[in-house]
Design a protein around this motif. Sequence first.
Motif, PDB file in Angstrom:
ATOM      1  N   ASP A  39       0.826  -1.203   0.000  1.00 40.06           N
ATOM      2  CA  ASP A  39       0.000   0.000   0.000  1.00 40.06           C
ATOM      3  C   ASP A  39       0.861   1.254   0.000  1.00 40.06           C
ATOM      4  O   ASP A  39       1.830   1.356   0.763  1.00 40.06           O
ATOM      5  CB  ASP A  39      -0.913   0.029   1.229  1.00 40.06           C
ATOM      6  N   SER A  40       0.494   2.223  -0.832  1.00 40.94           N
ATOM      7  CA  SER A  40       1.170   3.525  -0.855  1.00 40.94           C
ATOM      8  C   SER A  40       0.285   4.539  -1.575  1.00 40.94           C
ATOM      9  O   SER A  40      -0.734   4.177  -2.184  1.00 40.94           O
ATOM     10  CB  SER A  40       2.529   3.428  -1.562  1.00 40.94           C
ATOM     11  N   HIS A  41       0.688   5.776  -1.507  1.00 40.04           N
ATOM     12  CA  HIS A  41       0.050   6.875  -2.228  1.00 40.04           C
ATOM     13  C   HIS A  41      -1.423   7.092  -1.879  1.00 40.04           C
ATOM     14  O   HIS A  41      -2.235   7.438  -2.727  1.00 40.04           O
ATOM     15  CB  HIS A  41       0.260   6.714  -3.742  1.00 40.04           C
ATOM     16  N   THR A  42      -1.760   6.857  -0.598  1.00 41.54           N
ATOM     17  CA  THR A  42      -3.070   7.213  -0.058  1.00 41.54           C
ATOM     18  C   THR A  42      -2.827   8.022   1.212  1.00 41.54           C
ATOM     19  O   THR A  42      -1.704   8.022   1.744  1.00 41.54           O
ATOM     20  CB  THR A  42      -3.922   5.969   0.289  1.00 41.54           C
ATOM     21  N   THR A  43      -3.847   8.694   1.710  1.00 41.14           N
ATOM     22  CA  THR A  43      -3.629   9.462   2.939  1.00 41.14           C
ATOM     23  C   THR A  43      -3.348   8.559   4.130  1.00 41.14           C
ATOM     24  O   THR A  43      -2.638   8.953   5.045  1.00 41.14           O
ATOM     25  CB  THR A  43      -4.839  10.379   3.247  1.00 41.14           C
ATOM     26  N   ARG A  44      -3.882   7.335   4.117  1.00 40.34           N
ATOM     27  CA  ARG A  44      -3.609   6.384   5.207  1.00 40.34           C
ATOM     28  C   ARG A  44      -2.237   5.744   5.052  1.00 40.34           C
ATOM     29  O   ARG A  44      -1.566   5.446   6.038  1.00 40.34           O
ATOM     30  CB  ARG A  44      -4.697   5.309   5.235  1.00 40.34           C
ATOM     31  N   ASN A  45      -1.810   5.506   3.857  1.00 38.91           N
ATOM     32  CA  ASN A  45      -0.530   4.854   3.561  1.00 38.91           C
ATOM     33  C   ASN A  45       0.200   5.635   2.471  1.00 38.91           C
ATOM     34  O   ASN A  45       0.272   5.197   1.327  1.00 38.91           O
ATOM     35  CB  ASN A  45      -0.767   3.413   3.094  1.00 38.91           C
ATOM     36  N   PRO A  46       0.748   6.810   2.804  1.00 37.92           N
ATOM     37  CA  PRO A  46       1.359   7.632   1.760  1.00 37.92           C
ATOM     38  C   PRO A  46       2.721   7.143   1.260  1.00 37.92           C
ATOM     39  O   PRO A  46       3.105   7.450   0.130  1.00 37.92           O
ATOM     40  CB  PRO A  46       1.498   9.005   2.423  1.00 37.92           C
ATOM     41  N   PHE A  47       3.429   6.385   2.061  1.00 33.89           N
ATOM     42  CA  PHE A  47       4.802   6.026   1.729  1.00 33.89           C
ATOM     43  C   PHE A  47       4.905   4.598   1.221  1.00 33.89           C
ATOM     44  O   PHE A  47       4.198   3.706   1.676  1.00 33.89           O
ATOM     45  CB  PHE A  47       5.713   6.229   2.951  1.00 33.89           C
ATOM     46  N   THR A  48       5.818   4.366   0.282  1.00 31.33           N
ATOM     47  CA  THR A  48       6.021   3.028  -0.272  1.00 31.33           C
ATOM     48  C   THR A  48       6.775   2.160   0.727  1.00 31.33           C
ATOM     49  O   THR A  48       7.392   2.661   1.678  1.00 31.33           O
ATOM     50  CB  THR A  48       6.829   3.080  -1.580  1.00 31.33           C
ATOM     51  N   ALA A  49       6.771   0.863   0.478  1.00 28.67           N
ATOM     52  CA  ALA A  49       7.528  -0.052   1.337  1.00 28.67           C
ATOM     53  C   ALA A  49       9.009   0.320   1.327  1.00 28.67           C
ATOM     54  O   ALA A  49       9.659   0.332   2.375  1.00 28.67           O
ATOM     55  CB  ALA A  49       7.322  -1.491   0.889  1.00 28.67           C
ATOM     56  N   GLY A  50       9.543   0.619   0.168  1.00 26.59           N
ATOM     57  CA  GLY A  50      10.961   0.975   0.078  1.00 26.59           C
ATOM     58  C   GLY A  50      11.300   2.226   0.860  1.00 26.59           C
ATOM     59  O   GLY A  50      12.340   2.300   1.520  1.00 26.59           O
ATOM     60  N   GLU A  51      10.410   3.216   0.808  1.00 28.56           N
ATOM     61  CA  GLU A  51      10.627   4.436   1.579  1.00 28.56           C
ATOM     62  C   GLU A  51      10.570   4.159   3.071  1.00 28.56           C
ATOM     63  O   GLU A  51      11.375   4.685   3.847  1.00 28.56           O
ATOM     64  CB  GLU A  51       9.579   5.485   1.184  1.00 28.56           C
ATOM     65  N   ARG A  52       9.667   3.296   3.479  1.00 26.35           N
ATOM     66  CA  ARG A  52       9.562   2.947   4.901  1.00 26.35           C
ATOM     67  C   ARG A  52      10.751   2.103   5.345  1.00 26.35           C
ATOM     68  O   ARG A  52      11.225   2.230   6.476  1.00 26.35           O
ATOM     69  CB  ARG A  52       8.237   2.253   5.179  1.00 26.35           C
ATOM     70  N   VAL A  53      11.270   1.247   4.462  1.00 26.13           N
ATOM     71  CA  VAL A  53      12.499   0.510   4.781  1.00 26.13           C
ATOM     72  C   VAL A  53      13.620   1.509   5.055  1.00 26.13           C
ATOM     73  O   VAL A  53      14.379   1.356   6.024  1.00 26.13           O
ATOM     74  CB  VAL A  53      12.879  -0.477   3.654  1.00 26.13           C
ATOM     75  N   MET A  54      13.742   2.549   4.227  1.00 32.31           N
ATOM     76  CA  MET A  54      14.763   3.577   4.454  1.00 32.31           C
ATOM     77  C   MET A  54      14.565   4.262   5.801  1.00 32.31           C
ATOM     78  O   MET A  54      15.521   4.431   6.575  1.00 32.31           O
ATOM     79  CB  MET A  54      14.725   4.624   3.339  1.00 32.31           C
ATOM     80  N   MET A  55      13.321   4.669   6.092  1.00 29.69           N
ATOM     81  CA  MET A  55      13.034   5.358   7.364  1.00 29.69           C
ATOM     82  C   MET A  55      13.446   4.506   8.554  1.00 29.69           C
ATOM     83  O   MET A  55      14.149   4.972   9.459  1.00 29.69           O
ATOM     84  CB  MET A  55      11.528   5.642   7.494  1.00 29.69           C
ATOM     85  N   VAL A  56      12.985   3.263   8.561  1.00 33.16           N
ATOM     86  CA  VAL A  56      13.216   2.382   9.699  1.00 33.16           C
ATOM     87  C   VAL A  56      14.695   2.040   9.822  1.00 33.16           C
ATOM     88  O   VAL A  56      15.274   2.121  10.909  1.00 33.16           O
ATOM     89  CB  VAL A  56      12.352   1.109   9.595  1.00 33.16           C
ATOM     90  N   THR A  57      15.325   1.676   8.720  1.00 37.23           N
ATOM     91  CA  THR A  57      16.743   1.293   8.747  1.00 37.23           C
ATOM     92  C   THR A  57      17.600   2.424   9.298  1.00 37.23           C
ATOM     93  O   THR A  57      18.445   2.211  10.175  1.00 37.23           O
ATOM     94  CB  THR A  57      17.215   0.888   7.341  1.00 37.23           C
ATOM     95  N   LYS A  58      17.366   3.631   8.814  1.00 38.89           N
ATOM     96  CA  LYS A  58      18.165   4.772   9.274  1.00 38.89           C
ATOM     97  C   LYS A  58      17.854   5.134  10.722  1.00 38.89           C
ATOM     98  O   LYS A  58      18.737   5.525  11.467  1.00 38.89           O
ATOM     99  CB  LYS A  58      17.944   5.964   8.354  1.00 38.89           C
ATOM    100  N   ALA A  59      16.586   4.987  11.127  1.00 36.10           N
ATOM    101  CA  ALA A  59      16.190   5.377  12.481  1.00 36.10           C
ATOM    102  C   ALA A  59      16.726   4.439  13.559  1.00 36.10           C
ATOM    103  O   ALA A  59      16.866   4.840  14.707  1.00 36.10           O
ATOM    104  CB  ALA A  59      14.667   5.458  12.577  1.00 36.10           C
ATOM    105  N   VAL A  60      17.030   3.191  13.201  1.00 41.16           N
ATOM    106  CA  VAL A  60      17.483   2.233  14.217  1.00 41.16           C
ATOM    107  C   VAL A  60      18.955   1.848  14.060  1.00 41.16           C
ATOM    108  O   VAL A  60      19.455   1.042  14.838  1.00 41.16           O
ATOM    109  CB  VAL A  60      16.606   0.948  14.217  1.00 41.16           C
ATOM    110  N   GLN A  61      19.655   2.448  13.100  1.00 38.80           N
ATOM    111  CA  GLN A  61      21.006   1.994  12.800  1.00 38.80           C
ATOM    112  C   GLN A  61      22.001   2.138  13.949  1.00 38.80           C
ATOM    113  O   GLN A  61      22.922   1.346  14.077  1.00 38.80           O
ATOM    114  CB  GLN A  61      21.544   2.663  11.540  1.00 38.80           C
TER     115      GLN A  61
END
Length: 176
Positions: A39-61
């Motif tokens: 899911d992506s590109h909706t107001t409930r799920n605006p971000f793609t899986a790949g973008e969320r992988v980037m967010m999470v990976t960088k936030a916990v590194q």
Amino acid sequence: MRGFYIGRYQPFHDGHRHMVEEIAAEVDELVLGIGSAGDSHTTRNPFTAGERVMMVTKAVQELDVTTYVVPIEDLERNSVWVSHVQSMTPRFDVAYSNNPLVVRLFEEAGVEVRGSPMFRRDVLEGTELRERMIHGRDWQALVPETVVDVIEEIGGVERIRRIAETDANGEAPSDA
């Protein structure tokens, strides 16, 4: 011991980060499942899986725990959801969740489940953060700095604002 924690992370915020820190104190390795990966590109799920992988990976590194970030697409059959998750991830010993359905499904599958107290749930909630992005209110103070960087890199605020715009008939786009 390896733990598992799933979330949609739309976006990954300080509440998720707090939960990950709590879990990291109990496990040697942590599998972070990116839920609703398709899911992506909706107001409930605006971000793609790949973008969320980037967010999470960088936030916990910088945490002192080995992490594996794994996208997991939705499966519309709850009775086999746990086996689907297990087929997509490294083996784990314990699952962490406060979601009653997720807890029930893991318990029925014989997986140990542990909860954690919610952290500042009044503001650290994805819907609240997305609303703040749409309406130009402060959201950056509620997410790790690395997540702000990812959202800025991908034009995430502009995207969610555009998605949330109404059309000429005054109707909001479908969130389906």
